[in-house]
Design a protein around this motif. Structure first.
Motif, PDB file in Angstrom:
ATOM      1  N   LYS A  85      -6.680  -8.762  -4.047  1.00  0.00           N
ATOM      2  CA  LYS A  85      -7.051  -7.400  -3.687  1.00  0.00           C
ATOM      3  C   LYS A  85      -8.538  -7.154  -3.944  1.00  0.00           C
ATOM      4  O   LYS A  85      -9.051  -7.442  -5.032  1.00  0.00           O
ATOM      5  CB  LYS A  85      -6.220  -6.389  -4.482  1.00  0.00           C
ATOM      6  CG  LYS A  85      -4.744  -6.366  -4.132  1.00  0.00           C
ATOM      7  CD  LYS A  85      -4.511  -5.925  -2.696  1.00  0.00           C
ATOM      8  CE  LYS A  85      -3.024  -5.903  -2.363  1.00  0.00           C
ATOM      9  NZ  LYS A  85      -2.795  -5.608  -0.932  1.00  0.00           N
ATOM     10  N   LYS A  91       0.847  -1.189   0.000  1.00  0.00           N
ATOM     11  CA  LYS A  91       0.000   0.000   0.000  1.00  0.00           C
ATOM     12  C   LYS A  91       0.884   1.242   0.000  1.00  0.00           C
ATOM     13  O   LYS A  91       1.870   1.318   0.721  1.00  0.00           O
ATOM     14  CB  LYS A  91      -0.894  -0.007   1.240  1.00  0.00           C
ATOM     15  CG  LYS A  91      -2.098   0.913   1.149  1.00  0.00           C
ATOM     16  CD  LYS A  91      -3.148   0.385   0.192  1.00  0.00           C
ATOM     17  CE  LYS A  91      -4.385   1.282   0.210  1.00  0.00           C
ATOM     18  NZ  LYS A  91      -5.360   0.898  -0.828  1.00  0.00           N
ATOM     19  N   GLU A 107      -1.997   4.004  -5.589  1.00  0.00           N
ATOM     20  CA  GLU A 107      -2.493   3.268  -4.430  1.00  0.00           C
ATOM     21  C   GLU A 107      -1.525   2.193  -3.940  1.00  0.00           C
ATOM     22  O   GLU A 107      -1.562   1.805  -2.771  1.00  0.00           O
ATOM     23  CB  GLU A 107      -3.833   2.597  -4.750  1.00  0.00           C
ATOM     24  CG  GLU A 107      -5.031   3.521  -4.753  1.00  0.00           C
ATOM     25  CD  GLU A 107      -5.169   4.355  -6.036  1.00  0.00           C
ATOM     26  OE1 GLU A 107      -5.750   5.457  -5.977  1.00  0.00           O
ATOM     27  OE2 GLU A 107      -4.681   3.896  -7.093  1.00  0.00           O
ATOM     28  N   TYR A 108      -0.679   1.686  -4.850  1.00  0.00           N
ATOM     29  CA  TYR A 108       0.217   0.585  -4.499  1.00  0.00           C
ATOM     30  C   TYR A 108       1.630   0.854  -5.027  1.00  0.00           C
ATOM     31  O   TYR A 108       1.817   1.581  -6.005  1.00  0.00           O
ATOM     32  CB  TYR A 108      -0.281  -0.737  -5.095  1.00  0.00           C
ATOM     33  CG  TYR A 108      -1.665  -1.139  -4.640  1.00  0.00           C
ATOM     34  CD1 TYR A 108      -1.868  -1.749  -3.403  1.00  0.00           C
ATOM     35  CD2 TYR A 108      -2.782  -0.901  -5.443  1.00  0.00           C
ATOM     36  CE1 TYR A 108      -3.141  -2.109  -2.979  1.00  0.00           C
ATOM     37  CE2 TYR A 108      -4.058  -1.259  -5.022  1.00  0.00           C
ATOM     38  CZ  TYR A 108      -4.231  -1.857  -3.797  1.00  0.00           C
ATOM     39  OH  TYR A 108      -5.483  -2.209  -3.376  1.00  0.00           O
TER      40      TYR A 108
END
Length: 292
Positions: free
Chosen positions: A70, A12, A22-23
């Motif tokens: 995810k 994250k 986001e990642y």
């Protein structure tokens, strides 16, 4: 090639404001571009023998599992710690396989690179762009070929990176320039900055995001100063006088540089603030309204 163990790959993002990701994903450890200023040499990252590239063990099967698990998709940042398009990628194709997995699972990509090897994947990136946010950031600190050869000795030349930018832009990929670091007393003449803006715009860049200075900490600082003493005698001592042990070493003329830079970007229609860049490549998702 050599591998290093990996228990997890997809992390994250700690700072989602950085290009709206986001990642984070690092498929390789270490980098062989030899850039004398690289922050990833810092002790806090614990990368021994940084100039040697190693692949993450079982990277693609592990990534496949993590993406499938995810519950929420997002944009994955590649290239934060080591270049995902290092020369070994030509044979290993870990980055290419990762992009294929992003396409399958609905994830976007934010790629930072100094390599024109990325043009190999321009069709794949264009296909991915049709379904998810994609941004490619070509890292450039100068357009001067001779200077780049000394501060980024094993990276593809600025001309090669700009040609790669042109090819990706022509393929419909949202691409531009990460103008950082701008090394104080080496790369911070206004004419140098304006020339890079001109060449990036001519290559079809959509944006340029700058930082008019360099970060220095721990063993990264010692390595940088050794290289300055080798290639630019006397300059390391000027840095010590100016910055001491400071982490952020801004160019003494950073305000002037930002003024000429922003004016040049406006003339050529280039985005240059983080908010504008993120809005342009990653439009807000439409939220479904509740019936109740």
């Amino acid at each position: 090639m050599e591998t290093v163990p990996a228990k997890h790959l997809l992390q994250k993002t700690r700072s989602p404001a950085w290009f709206g990701t986001e990642y984070n994903l690092n498929l390789y450890r270490g980098c062989c571009h030899g850039c004398i200023y690289c922050d990833s040499r810092s002790e806090c990252y614990r990368i021994d023998d940084f100039d040697r590239v190693r692949a993450k063990e079982n990277a693609i099967p592990l990534l496949r599992q993590e993406l499938a698990a995810k519950r929420q998709t997002g944009v994955v940042s590649l290239g934060a710690m080591s270049d995902s398009y290092n020369p070994f990628e030509e044979g290993q194709q870990l980055t290419r396989q990762a992009l294929t997995l992003f396409l399958r699972h609905g994830f976007g990509a934010a790629i930072a690179t100094k390599s024109d090897l990325i043009t190999r994947d321009r069709a794949l990136l264009a296909e991915l762009s049709a379904q998810a946010p994609v941004i490619v950031k070509f890292s450039l600190s100068t357009a001067d070929e001779g200077l780049a050869a000394r501060v980024e000795p094993r990276a593809p030349s600025p001309a090669r990176r700009l040609r790669a930018l042109e090819q990706l832009s022509a393929a419909g990929v949202f691409a531009g320039v990460l103008l950082m670091p701008v090394l104080p007393l080496l790369e911070d003449e206004p004419d140098q900055v304006v020339e890079l803006v001109r060449r990036a715009a001519d290559a079809g860049a959509r944006f340029i995001y700058p930082a008019f200075g360099v970060t220095l900490r721990q063993n990264q600082r010692a390595h940088y100063y050794r290289q300055l003493e080798r290639h630019f005698p006397g300059l390391a001592e000027r840095y010590r006088d100016l910055y001491g042990d400071a982490y952020w070493c801004a160019s003494p003329r950073h305000r002037e540089l930002y003024g000429v830079f922003s004016a040049a970007c406006q003339r050529r229609g280039l985005l240059y603030t983080m908010e504008e860049i993120v809005r342009a490549y990653k439009p807000p998702r439409a939220e479904q309204l509740s019936l109740f």
